[in-house]
Design a protein around this motif. Structure first.
Motif, PDB file in Angstrom:
ATOM      1  N   GLU A 192       0.882  -1.205  -0.075  1.00  0.00           N
ATOM      2  CA  GLU A 192      -0.062   0.021   0.057  1.00  0.00           C
ATOM      3  C   GLU A 192       1.119   1.281  -0.149  1.00  0.00           C
ATOM      4  N   VAL A 193       0.511   2.146  -0.826  1.00  0.00           N
ATOM      5  CA  VAL A 193       1.187   3.489  -0.924  1.00  0.00           C
ATOM      6  C   VAL A 193       0.267   4.493  -0.894  1.00  0.00           C
ATOM      7  N   THR A 194       0.633   5.603  -0.024  1.00  0.00           N
ATOM      8  CA  THR A 194      -0.065   6.851   0.079  1.00  0.00           C
ATOM      9  C   THR A 194       0.204   7.852  -1.024  1.00  0.00           C
ATOM     10  N   ALA A 195      -0.766   8.242  -1.744  1.00  0.00           N
ATOM     11  CA  ALA A 195      -0.510   9.352  -2.887  1.00  0.00           C
ATOM     12  C   ALA A 195      -1.516  10.280  -2.586  1.00  0.00           C
ATOM     13  N   LYS A 196      -1.188  11.743  -3.098  1.00  0.00           N
ATOM     14  CA  LYS A 196      -2.187  12.786  -3.165  1.00  0.00           C
ATOM     15  C   LYS A 196      -2.377  12.805  -4.652  1.00  0.00           C
ATOM     16  N   VAL A 197      -3.682  12.703  -5.039  1.00  0.00           N
ATOM     17  CA  VAL A 197      -4.012  13.012  -6.425  1.00  0.00           C
ATOM     18  C   VAL A 197      -5.258  13.680  -6.528  1.00  0.00           C
ATOM     19  N   PRO A 198      -5.463  13.967  -7.753  1.00  0.00           N
ATOM     20  CA  PRO A 198      -6.840  14.832  -8.252  1.00  0.00           C
ATOM     21  C   PRO A 198      -8.077  13.747  -7.789  1.00  0.00           C
ATOM     22  N   ARG A 199      -8.926  14.517  -7.586  1.00  0.00           N
ATOM     23  CA  ARG A 199     -10.252  13.844  -7.182  1.00  0.00           C
ATOM     24  C   ARG A 199     -10.646  12.654  -8.112  1.00  0.00           C
ATOM     25  N   SER A 200     -10.404  12.960  -9.392  1.00  0.00           N
ATOM     26  CA  SER A 200     -11.009  12.174 -10.550  1.00  0.00           C
ATOM     27  C   SER A 200     -10.152  10.826 -10.561  1.00  0.00           C
ATOM     28  N   VAL A 201      -8.850  11.153 -10.180  1.00  0.00           N
ATOM     29  CA  VAL A 201      -7.714   9.906 -10.294  1.00  0.00           C
ATOM     30  C   VAL A 201      -7.995   9.072  -9.035  1.00  0.00           C
ATOM     31  N   ALA A 202      -8.392   9.676  -7.749  1.00  0.00           N
ATOM     32  CA  ALA A 202      -8.798   8.867  -6.684  1.00  0.00           C
ATOM     33  C   ALA A 202      -9.797   7.975  -7.000  1.00  0.00           C
ATOM     34  N   ASN A 203     -11.109   8.538  -7.686  1.00  0.00           N
ATOM     35  CA  ASN A 203     -12.605   7.902  -8.081  1.00  0.00           C
ATOM     36  C   ASN A 203     -11.949   6.911  -8.757  1.00  0.00           C
ATOM     37  N   TRP A 204     -11.179   7.018  -9.915  1.00  0.00           N
ATOM     38  CA  TRP A 204     -10.753   5.939 -10.743  1.00  0.00           C
ATOM     39  C   TRP A 204      -9.984   4.783  -9.964  1.00  0.00           C
TER      40      TRP A 204
END
Length: 337
Positions: free
Chosen positions: A50-62
């Motif tokens: 598991e890796v924590t990442a900060k991404v745009p909301r659209s990427v997170a939803n994908w």
């Protein structure tokens, strides 16, 4: 490097590469940069990568749709155990000493194959009729219990009194009759050591508790530490403590019991926070028949011990991971006083 570590590292690499690919193909990333959110990227549930990442909301939803990723920073896992045909596991999410969630995850299989007879495992019993035997259905309490410690990392790094989770499965429910006598789970989040809970002995008083311990359990909380609308019903139980009930709760006022929130006390101190959820409601959340969500926790006016405390509890179905999570969230740091 051992094969297991190689496989774990490879899985983590694949997850990160998949994340990078998604970011690259996401249209107009600059325009959505301000909506970036934390997501824990996981190729599959239970992979250990598991890796924590900060991404745009659209990427997170994908990622939440296509992988076993989940919202927020990656969890710090505590103890786990088998339950029914699945598993339960204690976990926390935190960053820089600030807790985001304290929770219990339950795989969907844990709702199946649960023990139902007898109504308890026979751990907390008292020979009420003095016949030399204890009936696990009528002379025992507590259902089936599963204590799970939170991770040492969390307990060392976060200023909060929460220490472990105690899950109790009650196939026949418990008192009071016609309210909580439905099959349900008690998800206790304890603020005191497990050794203190285990020292609350069975006996003939209260809910089959030792009479001396019953009196200790009934010692009142000072008014400023008693959450609004909660009252003592003398529901002191061995291996747990006293249970304080919200008099405005829907189930207390005629509605069917689905889920509610209980405070626990012992010796004039708050000792646990408890979302209590029926088996049927967990099942309906998992199937999508009932919506998951979060619910406010009524607060006291003051706190006996300083630290981070939650202001709501949540029940969510993670369809992409085939699990249900019960959490305490939205923490506020309180000063003792």
């Amino acid at each position: 490097m051992p094969r297991r570590r190689i496989r774990t590292a490879a899985a983590a690499t694949v997850a990160v590469l998949a994340l990078a690919l998604v970011i690259v193909i996401t249209p107009n990333p600059v325009s959505v940069r301000w909506r970036q959110v934390d997501v824990c990227v996981a190729p599959s549930a239970g992979s250990g990568a598991e890796v924590t990442a900060k991404v745009p909301r659209s990427v997170a939803n994908w990622l939440l749709r296509r992988t076993a990723s989940y919202s927020g920073v990656c969890a710090s896992y505590g103890e786990s155990t088998k339950l029914g045909k699945g598993t339960i596991r204690a976990f926390t999410q935190f960053r820089d000493g600030v807790p985001h969630a304290i929770g219990l995850s339950m795989t969907e299989g844990a709702l199946d194959g649960l023990p139902s007879h007898p109504a308890t495992e026979g751990r907390w019993c008292h020979d009420v009729n003095q016949d030399g035997e204890t009936d696990p259905n009528t002379e025992c309490t507590g259902g089936y219990e599963f204590p799970l410690q939170l991770s040492k990392e969390f307990r060392d790094e976060v200023d909060t009194p929460f220490q472990y989770v105690l899950m109790n499965w009650n196939p026949a429910g418990h008192l009071p009759e016609h309210i909580y006598d439905r099959p349900h789970f008690d998800v206790h989040f304890y603020l005191t050591p497990n050794e203190e809970r285990m020292a609350i002995r069975p006996g003939p008083c209260g809910m089959l508790v030792n009479c001396e311990d019953f009196e200790v359990g009934r010692l009142p909380l000072p008014a400023q530490y008693l959450p609004a609308d909660y009252s003592d019903f003398s529901a002191v139980e061995p291996g747990m403590g006293n249970h304080l009930i919200d008099l405005t709760g829907a189930e207390i006022n005629g509605a069917p019991f689905t889920h509610t929130f209980i405070y626990g006390s012992y010796g004039g101190r708050l000792t646990f926070y408890e979302p209590m959820v029926t088996h049927d409601w967990f099942r309906s959340v998992a199937s999508g028949e009932s919506a998951d969500g979060c619910f406010p926790i009524k607060q006291p006016q003051a706190w006996q011990i300083g630290g981070w405390y939650p202001t709501r509890y949540c029940v969510r179905h993670r369809e992409n991971r085939s699990e249900i999570v019960t959490t305490l969230e939205d923490f506020v740091h309180r000063a003792a006083g």
